[in-house]
Design a protein around this motif. Structure first.
Motif, PDB file in Angstrom:
ATOM      1  N   GLY A   1       2.917   2.345   8.211  1.00 55.82           N
ATOM      2  CA  GLY A   1       2.223   1.244   8.853  1.00 55.82           C
ATOM      3  C   GLY A   1       1.867   1.622  10.279  1.00 55.82           C
TER       4      GLY A   1
ATOM      5  N   GLU B   1       0.608   7.508  -0.284  1.00 54.65           N
ATOM      6  CA  GLU B   1       0.137   6.133  -0.171  1.00 54.65           C
ATOM      7  C   GLU B   1       0.763   5.267  -1.251  1.00 54.65           C
ATOM      8  OE1 GLU B   1      -4.090   6.143  -0.327  1.00 54.65           O
ATOM      9  OE2 GLU B   1      -4.327   7.574   1.316  1.00 54.65           O
ATOM     10  N   GLU B   2       1.286   4.107  -0.834  1.00 50.35           N
ATOM     11  CA  GLU B   2       1.756   3.088  -1.741  1.00 50.35           C
ATOM     12  C   GLU B   2       0.831   1.885  -1.629  1.00 50.35           C
ATOM     13  OE1 GLU B   2       5.893   2.720  -0.469  1.00 50.35           O
ATOM     14  OE2 GLU B   2       6.474   3.656  -2.371  1.00 50.35           O
ATOM     15  N   ASP B   3       1.152   0.813  -2.385  1.00 49.45           N
ATOM     16  CA  ASP B   3       0.280  -0.357  -2.376  1.00 49.45           C
ATOM     17  C   ASP B   3       0.199  -1.012  -1.002  1.00 49.45           C
ATOM     18  OD1 ASP B   3      -0.278  -0.006  -5.025  1.00 49.45           O
ATOM     19  OD2 ASP B   3       1.346  -1.305  -5.724  1.00 49.45           O
ATOM     20  N   THR B   4       1.314  -1.050  -0.283  1.00 49.73           N
ATOM     21  CA  THR B   4       1.344  -1.789   0.982  1.00 49.73           C
ATOM     22  C   THR B   4       1.624  -0.929   2.190  1.00 49.73           C
ATOM     23  OG1 THR B   4       3.689  -2.307   0.635  1.00 49.73           O
ATOM     24  CG2 THR B   4       2.068  -3.901  -0.175  1.00 49.73           C
ATOM     25  N   ARG B   5       1.833   0.377   2.011  1.00 49.60           N
ATOM     26  CA  ARG B   5       2.130   1.224   3.161  1.00 49.60           C
ATOM     27  C   ARG B   5       1.778   2.668   2.834  1.00 49.60           C
ATOM     28  NH1 ARG B   5       8.767   1.717   3.145  1.00 49.60           N
ATOM     29  NH2 ARG B   5       8.981   2.379   0.978  1.00 49.60           N
TER      30      ARG B   5
END
Length: 217
Positions: free
Chosen positions: A153, A122-126
């Motif tokens: 996503g 997991e990253e901040d946006t995806r």
């Protein structure tokens, strides 16, 4: 012995993993807490336990602020070739090869030279989820990837149905064959050999020398 039942339990706290790493010639740092139980006769030895690590790092390749894993394993007849294991691990604020990941989780199992995995990064946006099976040959460095599911996503990619991607590696090269990812409307593929390790620097130096030669010419 081959008969009777054993039940050995122990609890170990290691405040500095560096001396342990030096003992096994591994670049480890951080702290760890291990709770473990070994049961059964020697013919069917079983292990289960938990490992908690803080500020764990392996050289400059991987580091994590915290990591935890629960695991179980069997070692029939004390023979590593017959060993099986299952593990469920999570880690937070992880850096892998320079990539920062707030959370990483993985479920893995191994038996009969086959490793199955289900991971989420997991990253901040995806986020990226991958699952599959890897066949490991004890006599050569080939990996057969039979199933892979990637999700970034809302975009999902899988290996082409019925295909098997292979990767062969040495200390200086990585060869990929038949990697075809079904990701509509695109269909990325990968095939060929790439230099890795010290060889990658030599290739880059050679290309730079060629570029300089062309520039001078």
């Amino acid at each position: 012995g081959d008969t009777g039942q054993s039940n050995l339990q122990y609890d170990i706290a290691v405040t500095d993993l560096a001396p342990v790493g030096q003992r096994f010639d591994e670049p480890l740092t951080g702290a760890a807490h291990i709770v473990r139980q070994a049961t059964g006769p020697g013919s069917q030895l079983a292990f289960k336990g938990t490992i908690d690590a803080n500020r764990f790092a392996y050289s400059t390749t991987v580091d994590a602020l915290s990591a935890k894993a629960t695991y179980s394993a069997t070692l029939p007849n004390m023979d590593p070739a017959q060993a099986t294991f299952q593990a469920d691990a999570t880690a937070t604020f992880v850096t892998i090869a320079g990539t920062n990941l707030p959370r990483v989780s993985a479920k893995t199992s191994y038996a009969n030279h086959e490793l199955t995995f289900d991971t989420t990064l997991e990253e901040d946006t995806r986020s990226l989820a991958a699952g599959g099976r890897v066949l490991i040959h004890p006599d050569h460095n080939d990996i057969h990837l039979q199933a892979l599911n990637l999700k970034v996503g809302q975009t999902v990619g899988t290996l082409a149905p019925g295909s098997e991607a292979t990767a062969g590696y040495t200390p200086t090269s990585l060869t990929v064959d038949n990697f075809v990812l079904e990701r509509r409307p695109e269909r990325p593929t990968a095939e060929g050999t790439a230099a890795i390790g010290e060889a990658s620097g030599a290739v880059a130096d050679g290309r730079n020398q060629q570029a300089l030669g062309k520039a001078h010419g």
